[in-house]
Design a protein around this motif. Sequence first.
Motif, PDB file in Angstrom:
ATOM      1  N   GLY A   1       1.497  -1.567 -12.132  1.00 33.15           N
ATOM      2  CA  GLY A   1       2.670  -1.928 -11.350  1.00 33.15           C
ATOM      3  C   GLY A   1       3.526  -2.959 -12.065  1.00 33.15           C
ATOM      4  O   GLY A   1       3.036  -3.749 -12.875  1.00 33.15           O
ATOM      5  N   TRP A   2       4.811  -2.918 -11.778  1.00 33.83           N
ATOM      6  CA  TRP A   2       5.758  -3.895 -12.333  1.00 33.83           C
ATOM      7  C   TRP A   2       6.539  -4.502 -11.181  1.00 33.83           C
ATOM      8  O   TRP A   2       7.355  -3.829 -10.567  1.00 33.83           O
ATOM      9  CB  TRP A   2       6.678  -3.227 -13.349  1.00 33.83           C
ATOM     10  N   LYS A   3       6.266  -5.762 -10.885  1.00 31.44           N
ATOM     11  CA  LYS A   3       7.002  -6.464  -9.834  1.00 31.44           C
ATOM     12  C   LYS A   3       8.326  -6.957 -10.421  1.00 31.44           C
ATOM     13  O   LYS A   3       8.465  -8.117 -10.794  1.00 31.44           O
ATOM     14  CB  LYS A   3       6.166  -7.624  -9.297  1.00 31.44           C
ATOM     15  N   LYS A   4       9.268  -6.026 -10.501  1.00 35.00           N
ATOM     16  CA  LYS A   4      10.542  -6.326 -11.165  1.00 35.00           C
ATOM     17  C   LYS A   4      11.324  -7.389 -10.409  1.00 35.00           C
ATOM     18  O   LYS A   4      11.943  -8.271 -10.998  1.00 35.00           O
ATOM     19  CB  LYS A   4      11.360  -5.043 -11.296  1.00 35.00           C
ATOM     20  N   LYS A   5      11.306  -7.293  -9.090  1.00 40.55           N
ATOM     21  CA  LYS A   5      11.942  -8.307  -8.251  1.00 40.55           C
ATOM     22  C   LYS A   5      10.844  -9.091  -7.571  1.00 40.55           C
ATOM     23  O   LYS A   5      10.091  -8.567  -6.757  1.00 40.55           O
ATOM     24  CB  LYS A   5      12.846  -7.658  -7.205  1.00 40.55           C
ATOM     25  N   ARG A   6      10.732 -10.373  -7.921  1.00 46.37           N
ATOM     26  CA  ARG A   6       9.638 -11.198  -7.420  1.00 46.37           C
ATOM     27  C   ARG A   6      10.146 -12.192  -6.388  1.00 46.37           C
ATOM     28  O   ARG A   6      11.326 -12.557  -6.367  1.00 46.37           O
ATOM     29  CB  ARG A   6       8.959 -11.956  -8.574  1.00 46.37           C
ATOM     30  N   TYR A   7       9.204 -12.640  -5.545  1.00 47.66           N
ATOM     31  CA  TYR A   7       9.514 -13.649  -4.544  1.00 47.66           C
ATOM     32  C   TYR A   7       8.721 -14.928  -4.811  1.00 47.66           C
ATOM     33  O   TYR A   7       8.291 -15.622  -3.898  1.00 47.66           O
ATOM     34  CB  TYR A   7       9.200 -13.108  -3.144  1.00 47.66           C
ATOM     35  N   ASP A   8       8.525 -15.215  -6.103  1.00 44.21           N
ATOM     36  CA  ASP A   8       7.822 -16.434  -6.496  1.00 44.21           C
ATOM     37  C   ASP A   8       8.826 -17.512  -6.882  1.00 44.21           C
ATOM     38  O   ASP A   8       9.996 -17.224  -7.161  1.00 44.21           O
ATOM     39  CB  ASP A   8       6.918 -16.171  -7.711  1.00 44.21           C
ATOM     40  N   ALA A   9       8.349 -18.761  -6.943  1.00 43.83           N
ATOM     41  CA  ALA A   9       9.183 -19.850  -7.440  1.00 43.83           C
ATOM     42  C   ALA A   9       9.523 -19.599  -8.901  1.00 43.83           C
ATOM     43  O   ALA A   9       8.644 -19.339  -9.715  1.00 43.83           O
ATOM     44  CB  ALA A   9       8.458 -21.181  -7.290  1.00 43.83           C
ATOM     45  N   VAL A  10      10.812 -19.674  -9.247  1.00 44.16           N
ATOM     46  CA  VAL A  10      11.272 -19.317 -10.581  1.00 44.16           C
ATOM     47  C   VAL A  10      10.649 -20.195 -11.652  1.00 44.16           C
ATOM     48  O   VAL A  10      10.179 -19.720 -12.676  1.00 44.16           O
ATOM     49  CB  VAL A  10      12.818 -19.397 -10.666  1.00 44.16           C
ATOM     50  N   VAL A  11      10.602 -21.495 -11.410  1.00 38.48           N
ATOM     51  CA  VAL A  11      10.138 -22.419 -12.444  1.00 38.48           C
ATOM     52  C   VAL A  11       8.630 -22.357 -12.611  1.00 38.48           C
ATOM     53  O   VAL A  11       8.111 -22.264 -13.722  1.00 38.48           O
ATOM     54  CB  VAL A  11      10.589 -23.865 -12.122  1.00 38.48           C
ATOM     55  N   SER A  12       7.904 -22.375 -11.512  1.00 34.14           N
ATOM     56  CA  SER A  12       6.454 -22.515 -11.585  1.00 34.14           C
ATOM     57  C   SER A  12       5.729 -21.228 -11.936  1.00 34.14           C
ATOM     58  O   SER A  12       4.644 -21.270 -12.503  1.00 34.14           O
ATOM     59  CB  SER A  12       5.911 -23.057 -10.260  1.00 34.14           C
TER      60      SER A  12
ATOM     61  N   GLU B   1       3.822   2.784 -16.425  1.00 32.11           N
ATOM     62  CA  GLU B   1       4.245   1.641 -15.614  1.00 32.11           C
ATOM     63  C   GLU B   1       5.140   2.143 -14.488  1.00 32.11           C
ATOM     64  O   GLU B   1       5.914   3.080 -14.651  1.00 32.11           O
ATOM     65  CB  GLU B   1       4.976   0.624 -16.486  1.00 32.11           C
ATOM     66  N   LYS B   2       5.049   1.515 -13.343  1.00 27.11           N
ATOM     67  CA  LYS B   2       5.870   1.880 -12.194  1.00 27.11           C
ATOM     68  C   LYS B   2       6.400   0.620 -11.519  1.00 27.11           C
ATOM     69  O   LYS B   2       5.637  -0.323 -11.267  1.00 27.11           O
ATOM     70  CB  LYS B   2       5.049   2.691 -11.187  1.00 27.11           C
ATOM     71  N   VAL B   3       7.678   0.587 -11.243  1.00 28.00           N
ATOM     72  CA  VAL B   3       8.260  -0.522 -10.500  1.00 28.00           C
ATOM     73  C   VAL B   3       7.735  -0.471  -9.072  1.00 28.00           C
ATOM     74  O   VAL B   3       7.807   0.567  -8.401  1.00 28.00           O
ATOM     75  CB  VAL B   3       9.797  -0.451 -10.508  1.00 28.00           C
TER      76      VAL B   3
ATOM     77  N   PRO C   1       0.795  -1.230   0.000  1.00 25.94           N
ATOM     78  CA  PRO C   1       0.000   0.000   0.000  1.00 25.94           C
ATOM     79  C   PRO C   1       0.829   1.282   0.000  1.00 25.94           C
ATOM     80  O   PRO C   1       0.312   2.351  -0.336  1.00 25.94           O
ATOM     81  CB  PRO C   1      -0.822  -0.113   1.296  1.00 25.94           C
ATOM     82  N   GLU C   2       2.102   1.195   0.364  1.00 30.93           N
ATOM     83  CA  GLU C   2       2.954   2.390   0.360  1.00 30.93           C
ATOM     84  C   GLU C   2       3.201   2.921  -1.048  1.00 30.93           C
ATOM     85  O   GLU C   2       3.678   4.042  -1.218  1.00 30.93           O
ATOM     86  CB  GLU C   2       4.281   2.084   1.060  1.00 30.93           C
ATOM     87  N   GLU C   3       2.862   2.134  -2.058  1.00 35.91           N
ATOM     88  CA  GLU C   3       2.986   2.584  -3.444  1.00 35.91           C
ATOM     89  C   GLU C   3       1.831   3.507  -3.855  1.00 35.91           C
ATOM     90  O   GLU C   3       1.915   4.192  -4.874  1.00 35.91           O
ATOM     91  CB  GLU C   3       3.006   1.372  -4.387  1.00 35.91           C
ATOM     92  N   ILE C   4       0.748   3.522  -3.070  1.00 38.16           N
ATOM     93  CA  ILE C   4      -0.463   4.238  -3.466  1.00 38.16           C
ATOM     94  C   ILE C   4      -0.233   5.731  -3.701  1.00 38.16           C
ATOM     95  O   ILE C   4      -0.694   6.271  -4.717  1.00 38.16           O
ATOM     96  CB  ILE C   4      -1.591   3.991  -2.441  1.00 38.16           C
ATOM     97  N   PRO C   5       0.435   6.475  -2.805  1.00 39.62           N
ATOM     98  CA  PRO C   5       0.603   7.922  -3.044  1.00 39.62           C
ATOM     99  C   PRO C   5       1.277   8.249  -4.374  1.00 39.62           C
ATOM    100  O   PRO C   5       0.854   9.169  -5.083  1.00 39.62           O
ATOM    101  CB  PRO C   5       1.450   8.375  -1.855  1.00 39.62           C
TER     102      PRO C   5
END
Length: 319
Positions: free
Chosen positions: A119-130, A192-194, A99-103
């Motif tokens: 939004g662009w989730k440039k750095k993700r915390y998901d499993a790379v393969v799946s 677009e915004k990171v 939510p800190e991205e809202i302003p």
Amino acid sequence: MNISIVIPLLNEDESLKELHEWILKIMNENNFSYEVIFIDDGSTDQSWHVIEQLTQQNPNVKAIRFLKNFGKSQALHAGFAKAQGDVVITMDADLQDNPEEIPELYNMIMQENFDLVSGWKKKRYDAVVSKNLPSKLFNWAARKTSGVQLNDFNCGLKAYKNLVIKNIEVSGEMHRYIPVLAKNAGFSKIGEKVVKHQARKYGETKFGMERFINGFLDLITIWFLSRFGKRPMHLFGAWGVVMFMIGFSTAGYIGISKLYRLYNDLPYDLVTNSPYFYISLTTMIIGTQLFLAGFLGELILRSKNASENYKIASELNLK
């Protein structure tokens, strides 16, 4: 009202209170007038009970509850219909959107005059393969097909002008392609915004690999509708005429060839003994069907209310 925050959810009872407190903190720090609209998409846990408590604590919290799980697109459509803010923010309820991205998203819409910011989730915390690698492939295909140059179509954190969400219809599984729908409706300033991507804190993801298969099928659908949705005859009619002419020319060649052999006393076979006769006949039939499909599509479009064929951006001195 400055901001409407639309949050579709399914079985996220553990995260809702924390998300609400986080949003409330950001709204108060920036003195925003706001509303938070939760859309419970048929949850089977305690999500609705938690939402009822939040609505009692905070009059700016509003909620919609579906009788069963209809999908994220339908949830967003219901939320968009109720949103009143100048800027509409969408985000997921699993605390992976910050939510800190809202302003800053709000300022990009109001000060930089973007119609839509994704939004662009440039750095993700998901499993790379799946998830990560299929997501990259999916976004590449979406960029090439739609012409909208975004790196992350599927990011739930987006900001819109109110005018945008009132002039698009999100149905089926089209929530992934809201920027494309907005572009097709005439809103061309898409940014677009990171944004920060949070690791999932509670529960588990509701989406599997099938979402990418469905996503590609929806991409084909929206590409077709954006190119030929208003003029189906341009596709079906053109291919129908081409196929009919190929079949007609082939049948004509077979008939002329037989007449030539008859006239010159040359040996000949029955026309029906030639496989090319049946191929040409089938081609003419398919061509006729394609042409009729385009013609019927045009009739259906013309039978609709004319006001559904365009969107009005603004009016002056009209009553």
